[in-house]
Design a protein around this motif. Structure first.
Motif, PDB file in Angstrom:
ATOM      1  N   SER A   3     -81.408 -38.380  85.882  1.00 12.63           N
ATOM      2  CA  SER A   3     -81.632 -37.320  84.645  1.00 12.63           C
ATOM      3  C   SER A   3     -83.295 -36.823  84.364  1.00 12.63           C
ATOM      4  O   SER A   3     -84.150 -37.584  84.853  1.00 12.63           O
ATOM      5  CB  SER A   3     -81.533 -37.769  83.719  1.00 12.63           C
ATOM      6  N   GLN A   4     -83.380 -35.897  83.960  1.00  9.43           N
ATOM      7  CA  GLN A   4     -84.849 -34.958  83.681  1.00  9.43           C
ATOM      8  C   GLN A   4     -85.212 -35.400  82.763  1.00  9.43           C
ATOM      9  O   GLN A   4     -86.832 -35.436  82.625  1.00  9.43           O
ATOM     10  CB  GLN A   4     -84.712 -33.715  84.223  1.00  9.43           C
ATOM     11  N   ARG A   5     -84.783 -35.678  81.772  1.00 10.27           N
ATOM     12  CA  ARG A   5     -84.810 -36.225  80.315  1.00 10.27           C
ATOM     13  C   ARG A   5     -85.636 -37.272  80.478  1.00 10.27           C
ATOM     14  O   ARG A   5     -85.508 -38.739  81.242  1.00 10.27           O
ATOM     15  CB  ARG A   5     -83.771 -36.439  79.526  1.00 10.27           C
ATOM     16  N   ALA A   6     -86.659 -37.270  78.983  1.00  7.47           N
ATOM     17  CA  ALA A   6     -87.619 -38.524  78.414  1.00  7.47           C
ATOM     18  C   ALA A   6     -86.092 -39.718  78.348  1.00  7.47           C
ATOM     19  O   ALA A   6     -85.463 -39.420  77.402  1.00  7.47           O
ATOM     20  CB  ALA A   6     -88.453 -38.292  77.267  1.00  7.47           C
ATOM     21  N   VAL A   7     -86.605 -40.134  78.054  1.00  8.32           N
ATOM     22  CA  VAL A   7     -85.943 -41.832  77.548  1.00  8.32           C
ATOM     23  C   VAL A   7     -86.652 -42.928  77.006  1.00  8.32           C
ATOM     24  O   VAL A   7     -87.975 -43.151  77.186  1.00  8.32           O
ATOM     25  CB  VAL A   7     -84.824 -42.527  78.208  1.00  8.32           C
ATOM     26  N   ALA A   8     -85.855 -43.615  76.007  1.00  8.80           N
ATOM     27  CA  ALA A   8     -86.881 -44.083  75.243  1.00  8.80           C
ATOM     28  C   ALA A   8     -86.330 -45.469  75.506  1.00  8.80           C
ATOM     29  O   ALA A   8     -85.165 -46.276  75.415  1.00  8.80           O
ATOM     30  CB  ALA A   8     -87.034 -44.191  73.491  1.00  8.80           C
ATOM     31  N   GLY A   9     -86.967 -46.386  74.819  1.00  7.41           N
ATOM     32  CA  GLY A   9     -86.294 -48.768  75.293  1.00  7.41           C
ATOM     33  C   GLY A   9     -87.356 -49.071  74.306  1.00  7.41           C
ATOM     34  O   GLY A   9     -88.684 -48.969  73.682  1.00  7.41           O
ATOM     35  N   ILE A  10     -86.384 -49.978  73.215  1.00  9.24           N
ATOM     36  CA  ILE A  10     -87.130 -50.578  71.675  1.00  9.24           C
ATOM     37  C   ILE A  10     -86.954 -52.145  71.936  1.00  9.24           C
ATOM     38  O   ILE A  10     -85.963 -51.764  71.940  1.00  9.24           O
ATOM     39  CB  ILE A  10     -87.059 -49.880  70.959  1.00  9.24           C
ATOM     40  N   ASP A  11     -87.901 -52.119  72.043  1.00 11.93           N
ATOM     41  CA  ASP A  11     -87.815 -53.718  72.270  1.00 11.93           C
ATOM     42  C   ASP A  11     -88.090 -54.672  70.087  1.00 11.93           C
ATOM     43  O   ASP A  11     -89.296 -54.454  70.178  1.00 11.93           O
ATOM     44  CB  ASP A  11     -88.490 -55.234  72.955  1.00 11.93           C
ATOM     45  N   ILE A  12     -86.776 -55.182  70.331  1.00 15.23           N
ATOM     46  CA  ILE A  12     -87.222 -56.096  68.707  1.00 15.23           C
ATOM     47  C   ILE A  12     -87.732 -57.250  68.381  1.00 15.23           C
ATOM     48  O   ILE A  12     -87.286 -58.051  68.619  1.00 15.23           O
ATOM     49  CB  ILE A  12     -85.881 -55.060  67.908  1.00 15.23           C
ATOM     50  N   GLY A  13     -88.462 -57.259  67.270  1.00 25.06           N
ATOM     51  CA  GLY A  13     -88.798 -58.575  67.041  1.00 25.06           C
ATOM     52  C   GLY A  13     -89.695 -58.831  65.580  1.00 25.06           C
ATOM     53  O   GLY A  13     -88.580 -57.756  64.798  1.00 25.06           O
ATOM     54  N   GLY A  14     -89.485 -60.154  65.750  1.00 23.90           N
ATOM     55  CA  GLY A  14     -89.816 -60.173  63.599  1.00 23.90           C
ATOM     56  C   GLY A  14     -90.576 -59.363  62.931  1.00 23.90           C
ATOM     57  O   GLY A  14     -91.972 -58.689  64.071  1.00 23.90           O
ATOM     58  N   ALA A 182     -85.767 -48.624  78.375  1.00 25.26           N
ATOM     59  CA  ALA A 182     -85.808 -47.633  78.470  1.00 25.26           C
ATOM     60  C   ALA A 182     -84.452 -47.123  80.115  1.00 25.26           C
ATOM     61  O   ALA A 182     -84.722 -45.757  80.206  1.00 25.26           O
ATOM     62  CB  ALA A 182     -87.175 -46.712  78.745  1.00 25.26           C
ATOM     63  N   LEU A 183     -85.376 -47.594  80.771  1.00 21.49           N
ATOM     64  CA  LEU A 183     -84.827 -47.370  82.421  1.00 21.49           C
ATOM     65  C   LEU A 183     -83.278 -47.227  82.187  1.00 21.49           C
ATOM     66  O   LEU A 183     -82.724 -47.411  82.951  1.00 21.49           O
ATOM     67  CB  LEU A 183     -84.899 -48.735  83.291  1.00 21.49           C
ATOM     68  N   THR A 184     -82.430 -48.370  81.361  1.00 21.16           N
ATOM     69  CA  THR A 184     -81.590 -48.378  80.977  1.00 21.16           C
ATOM     70  C   THR A 184     -80.382 -47.290  80.872  1.00 21.16           C
ATOM     71  O   THR A 184     -79.651 -46.534  80.992  1.00 21.16           O
ATOM     72  CB  THR A 184     -80.538 -49.352  79.827  1.00 21.16           C
ATOM     73  N   ALA A 185     -81.687 -46.707  79.922  1.00 20.83           N
ATOM     74  CA  ALA A 185     -81.591 -45.553  78.578  1.00 20.83           C
ATOM     75  C   ALA A 185     -81.114 -44.276  80.188  1.00 20.83           C
ATOM     76  O   ALA A 185     -80.344 -43.367  79.779  1.00 20.83           O
ATOM     77  CB  ALA A 185     -82.106 -44.977  77.972  1.00 20.83           C
ATOM     78  N   HIS A 186     -82.035 -44.071  81.239  1.00 17.42           N
ATOM     79  CA  HIS A 186     -82.145 -43.443  82.036  1.00 17.42           C
ATOM     80  C   HIS A 186     -80.507 -43.444  83.092  1.00 17.42           C
ATOM     81  O   HIS A 186     -79.820 -42.389  83.083  1.00 17.42           O
ATOM     82  CB  HIS A 186     -82.775 -43.427  83.488  1.00 17.42           C
ATOM     83  N   CYS A 187     -79.788 -44.484  83.195  1.00 17.27           N
ATOM     84  CA  CYS A 187     -78.831 -44.973  83.433  1.00 17.27           C
ATOM     85  C   CYS A 187     -77.078 -44.227  83.010  1.00 17.27           C
ATOM     86  O   CYS A 187     -76.420 -43.520  83.007  1.00 17.27           O
ATOM     87  CB  CYS A 187     -78.764 -46.611  83.660  1.00 17.27           C
ATOM     88  N   LEU A 188     -77.722 -44.437  81.319  1.00 11.57           N
ATOM     89  CA  LEU A 188     -76.725 -43.574  80.700  1.00 11.57           C
ATOM     90  C   LEU A 188     -76.989 -42.244  81.331  1.00 11.57           C
ATOM     91  O   LEU A 188     -75.969 -42.003  81.296  1.00 11.57           O
ATOM     92  CB  LEU A 188     -76.774 -44.175  78.743  1.00 11.57           C
ATOM     93  N   LEU A 189     -77.969 -41.808  80.485  1.00 14.28           N
ATOM     94  CA  LEU A 189     -77.626 -40.272  81.288  1.00 14.28           C
ATOM     95  C   LEU A 189     -77.260 -39.854  82.256  1.00 14.28           C
ATOM     96  O   LEU A 189     -77.183 -38.689  82.707  1.00 14.28           O
ATOM     97  CB  LEU A 189     -79.110 -40.129  80.505  1.00 14.28           C
TER      98      LEU A 189
END
Length: 223
Positions: A3-14, A182-189
């Protein structure tokens, strides 16, 4: 990564730890932010033309007492996560433990108008958001017998390095976990993913394990 698209990942915290956002373009980290409001993270993702956003928090609350199907399916693979309660149960808790889940809820709500939640059916469209979590990602790459919470700092960095991502700029495990999402978002695309769950409880997306072949009953594709 195809995939050539930019992707993002978010770690959620308190509220104290805050959220961490990492944006990748190919294997390059182009954005790494901490403690941003959900709306600011959406703006960053739109600015970098992100195609998929992986979020480390439950996308839906439990309905009733049966538990979420995604969490039960992962548990059968010996991949365990925090059990998501009903929203009412979380609201009634005085421990403060579920604070991060409520923060995750706010993030999904902010992203929904621009990045619809993954539903495992039909085309993804131009943008999508989805639930994932780092231990399941690590298990997908290394196997459940190898993935270890005690070794997460070394194992998770190694996964990023093996994918060609320079992780030296990531100073905390939270930033590393955001990059894994974000790496997993690449795998999804790239259509190399497994989706656990159902529409009632939501889906959890992880990379397809090594050796998974197209046509496998566990391999879920777009289209």
């Amino acid at each position: 990564m195809r995939s050539q698209r930019a992707v993002a990942g978010i770690d959620i915290g308190g509220d104290r730890k805050g959220n961490h956002l990492v944006i990748l373009r190919d294997t390059q980290i182009v954005c790494n932010l901490r403690s941003q409001a959900p709306e600011q993270m959406v703006e960053k993702c739109l600015q970098f033309e992100v195609g998929a956003v992986g979020i480390d928090a439950p996308c839906l609350w439990r309905v009733g007492e049966a538990g979420r199907q995604a969490e039960k399916e992962l548990a059968r693979q010996r991949i365990f996560s925090f059990a998501t309660p009903t929203r009412a149960t979380a609201m009634a808790s005085r421990s403060g433990f579920y604070e991060w889940m409520f923060n995750g809820e706010l993030v999904y709500q902010a992203f929904a108008p621009h990045f619809p939640l993954f539903n495992n059916g039909g085309e993804l469209g131009d943008r999508v958001s989805f639930e994932t979590f780092p231990h399941a990602i690590t298990s997908a790459f290394l196997g459940t017998a190898v993935a270890s919470a005690k070794q997460k700092r070394t194992q998770r960095r190694a996964i990023l390095q093996n994918a060609g991502i320079d992780a030296t700029s990531l100073k905390s495990i939270d930033e590393v976990d955001a990059a894994l999402c974000a790496l997993t978002a690449h795998c999804l695309l790239d259509e190399r993913f497994v989706a656990y769950g159902d529409e009632l409880g939501g889906f959890i997306v992880v990379p397809a394990p090594a050796g998974t072949l197209k046509g496998s009953s566990e391999y879920r594709f777009r289209g």
